[in-house]
Design a protein around this motif. Sequence first.
Motif, PDB file in Angstrom:
ATOM      1  N   THR A 140       2.513  10.785  11.292  1.00 30.21           N
ATOM      2  CA  THR A 140       3.379  10.408  10.332  1.00 30.21           C
ATOM      3  C   THR A 140       3.291   8.968  10.234  1.00 30.21           C
ATOM      4  OG1 THR A 140       5.519  10.529   9.342  1.00 30.21           O
ATOM      5  CG2 THR A 140       5.536  10.408  11.522  1.00 30.21           C
ATOM      6  N   HIS A 166       0.826  -1.259  -0.125  1.00 33.72           N
ATOM      7  CA  HIS A 166      -0.163   0.036  -0.054  1.00 33.72           C
ATOM      8  C   HIS A 166       0.907   1.379   0.136  1.00 33.72           C
ATOM      9  CE1 HIS A 166      -3.730  -2.288   0.728  1.00 33.72           C
ATOM     10  NE2 HIS A 166      -3.086  -2.969   1.744  1.00 33.72           N
ATOM     11  N   ASP A 197       2.239   6.849   1.061  1.00 33.70           N
ATOM     12  CA  ASP A 197       2.887   7.778   0.804  1.00 33.70           C
ATOM     13  C   ASP A 197       2.199   9.140   0.555  1.00 33.70           C
ATOM     14  OD1 ASP A 197       5.375   6.478   1.365  1.00 33.70           O
ATOM     15  OD2 ASP A 197       5.566   5.892  -0.797  1.00 33.70           O
ATOM     16  N   LYS A 198       0.840   8.961   0.229  1.00 31.25           N
ATOM     17  CA  LYS A 198       0.089  10.112   0.011  1.00 31.25           C
ATOM     18  C   LYS A 198      -0.634  10.516   1.156  1.00 31.25           C
ATOM     19  CE  LYS A 198      -1.044   8.784  -4.716  1.00 31.25           C
ATOM     20  NZ  LYS A 198      -1.849   8.195  -5.582  1.00 31.25           N
ATOM     21  N   LEU A 199      -0.499  10.185   2.159  1.00 34.69           N
ATOM     22  CA  LEU A 199      -1.097  10.465   3.556  1.00 34.69           C
ATOM     23  C   LEU A 199      -0.489  11.665   3.959  1.00 34.69           C
ATOM     24  CD1 LEU A 199      -1.063   7.193   6.296  1.00 34.69           C
ATOM     25  CD2 LEU A 199      -3.155   8.474   5.011  1.00 34.69           C
ATOM     26  N   GLN A 200      -1.631  12.967   4.174  1.00 37.46           N
ATOM     27  CA  GLN A 200      -1.139  14.121   4.577  1.00 37.46           C
ATOM     28  C   GLN A 200      -1.184  14.454   5.948  1.00 37.46           C
ATOM     29  OE1 GLN A 200      -0.908  17.130   2.259  1.00 37.46           O
ATOM     30  NE2 GLN A 200      -0.688  15.916   0.560  1.00 37.46           N
ATOM     31  N   ASP A 233       1.653   3.533  -2.334  1.00 45.05           N
ATOM     32  CA  ASP A 233       0.913   4.386  -3.029  1.00 45.05           C
ATOM     33  C   ASP A 233      -0.010   5.318  -2.136  1.00 45.05           C
ATOM     34  OD1 ASP A 233       2.362   4.222  -5.268  1.00 45.05           O
ATOM     35  OD2 ASP A 233       0.636   2.977  -6.264  1.00 45.05           O
ATOM     36  N   ALA A 234      -0.576   4.729  -1.486  1.00 39.35           N
ATOM     37  CA  ALA A 234      -1.653   5.170  -0.573  1.00 39.35           C
ATOM     38  C   ALA A 234      -1.017   5.790   0.789  1.00 39.35           C
ATOM     39  CB  ALA A 234      -2.800   4.160  -0.032  1.00 39.35           C
TER      40      ALA A 234
END
Length: 142
Positions: free
Chosen positions: A76, A46, A51-54, A48-49
């Motif tokens: 984080t 996962h 690494d996109k967590l803001q 992609d998902a």
Amino acid sequence: MAAPAIALRFRDTTPGIDTIQAHLDIIASTGFVWWGWWKKAFEDEHLDALDKLQAPASAYIVDRSTRRMYVARVETWRRGALADSELAAIPRYYAQEHNRIFGWFKLTDLQQCDYVDDVANKFGDHYLSAAGRDCSAARPCN
């Protein structure tokens, strides 16, 4: 905070240990806790998902066996081992196995919410799932 983008599954498997309480105790004493993702070999990473967590983000924490669900504030996430100096912020019951954990989520808050079947049913045998827009129905328990 936006609806959770991910969900993490857990179970109380260590006798005498309440997983959530162990994490809450550390948050109370240090302001945060590292939640370990015990990724199984067959699970997708996962990345992609994740690494996109803001930051800050939110995640569901789900125990299907007891129908408990929580919303966590995620400051984080990271893959790999924690530094020795960070191990004080993980529950003692899995501190000796910290090198087996695929990734870590730094949580600063963990609140119980309503159990939502749509979220829980997405897991299968996996420990991490994309929560999705349709799973924003969980409301904090008060």
